[in-house]
Design an enzyme around this catalytic site. Structure first.
Site, mmCIF file in Angstrom:
data_model
loop_
_atom_site.group_PDB
_atom_site.id
_atom_site.type_symbol
_atom_site.label_atom_id
_atom_site.label_comp_id
_atom_site.label_asym_id
_atom_site.label_seq_id
_atom_site.Cartn_x
_atom_site.Cartn_y
_atom_site.Cartn_z
ATOM 1 C CB CYS A 145 -13.361 31.264 18.808
ATOM 2 S SG CYS A 145 -11.858 31.403 17.797
ATOM 3 C CB CYS A 204 -12.709 35.640 18.638
ATOM 4 S SG CYS A 204 -11.627 34.619 19.628
ATOM 5 C CB CYS A 226 -7.860 34.362 18.254
ATOM 6 S SG CYS A 226 -8.884 33.553 17.033
ATOM 7 C CB CYS A 232 -8.472 30.745 19.741
ATOM 8 S SG CYS A 232 -9.380 32.074 20.570
ATOM 9 C CG HIS A 245 -0.508 15.818 29.955
ATOM 10 N ND1 HIS A 245 0.621 15.483 30.670
ATOM 11 C CD2 HIS A 245 -1.558 15.491 30.746
ATOM 12 C CE1 HIS A 245 0.258 14.958 31.850
ATOM 13 N NE2 HIS A 245 -1.053 14.952 31.912
#
Ligand code: NAD
Length: 259
Positions: free
Chosen positions: A134, A159, A156, A131, A123
């Protein structure tokens, strides 16, 4: 009880491929609450708020998610491995552990001394943030600092994508490599020891079944009953720490006698 501990120790000593399958109950003695026990996380939050689809769909869900994740991070950060983690790490040192398959996200198997290649994290891990667009990874503390300063659902730097702890939420795809490896190992092991899992979260909970159907012995060590107790070769309803520490003692004695 001592006879049961001895029996499990004998099975470990005789086994060629023993798996420990761990859940949140392994870490409650380290101060990290599990999800389903009274006082656990689901007593205070509604699981539906944390479905991955909702995280993607709404800023409100993301804020609630980060609120819960922030609450859970404090005990995880402070936690030290307990006697059960240490016993499992000792089994690796004794050459008696094929692998650990863990549902835990707290990194305590590593802090106890298990090596990277022996632990399959089904998990994911709470130690990093990633992110979703990206895949850039961030140190968890760096992101928690941003939250402390008032960001409610961080994005992020590169991006602008959504940041989320590198854990698997309900509705999120399981990590392919880890899941395949865990099924494979479960299907060829000769001993499968569950420690501290309610065995209700799928697909993880099907692994004891895979092991048992392929001829492995199944041992369940959990404080409360699980849906698989009836098919297990031995069940101990007890605390993970003292139970694993006792079993380890008998394993060491057995190995000394064999020498
Ligand atoms: P769960 O909360 O469903 O069940 C935990 C089980 O552990 C319960 O049946 C309880 O009886 C037992 N237990 C609690 N304390 C124990 C102890 N000291 N000794 C022995 N048994 C004890 O946990 P799960 O089966 O792991 O599934 C929950 C999901 O939540 C997992 O997917 C996991 O990723 C996540 N989770 C992880 C952590 C962690 O990393 N420490 C904590 C909470 C939740």
């Amino acid at each position: 009880m001592e006879e049961q501990f001895k029996q499990i120790a004998q099975w470990i000593t005789a086994s060629k491929r023993a798996i420990v399958f761990s859940g949140a109950g392994l870490s409650t003695e380290s101060g990290i609450p599990d999800f389903r026990s009274p006082g656990g996380v689901w007593d205070r939050y509604n699981p539906e708020d944390f479905y991955f689809q909702n995280f993607l769909a709404s800023e409100n869900s993301r804020e609630k998610y980060w609120q819960m994740a922030t609450e859970m991070w404090e005990p995880i950060k402070k936690a030290q491995p307990n006697p059960a983690h240490l016993a499992i790490s000792e089994l690796e040192k004794l050459g008696k552990l094929d692998c650990v398959i863990t549902q835990n996200i707290d990194g305590l198997h590593f802090r106890a001394g298990n090596s990277e290649e022996k632990v399959i994290q089904l998990h994911g891990t709470a130690i990093f943030v990633s992110c979703l667009s990206c895949q850039k990874r961030y140190d968890r503390d760096e992101i928690q600092e941003r939250i402390k300063k008032g960001q409610k659902a961080p994005h992020c730097d590169d991006c602008g994508g959504l940041l989320k702890p590198a854990t698997i939420s309900f509705g999120q795809s399981m990590p392919e490599k880890e899941t395949q490896e865990a099924y494979h190992r479960s299907s060829i092991c000769d001993l499968f020891i569950v420690v501290g899992s309610s065995l209700v979260v799928q697909p993880a909970a099907s692994m004891p079944l895979v092991a048992k159907r392929n001829g492995a012995r199944l041992v369940i060590i959990n404080r409360d009953p699980t849906p698989y107790d009836d098919m297990a070769d031995l069940v101990i309803h007890g605390q993970a720490g003292p139970t694993m520490a006792r079993i380890l003692e008998y394993v060491k004695q057995g190995l000394r006698i064999e020498d």
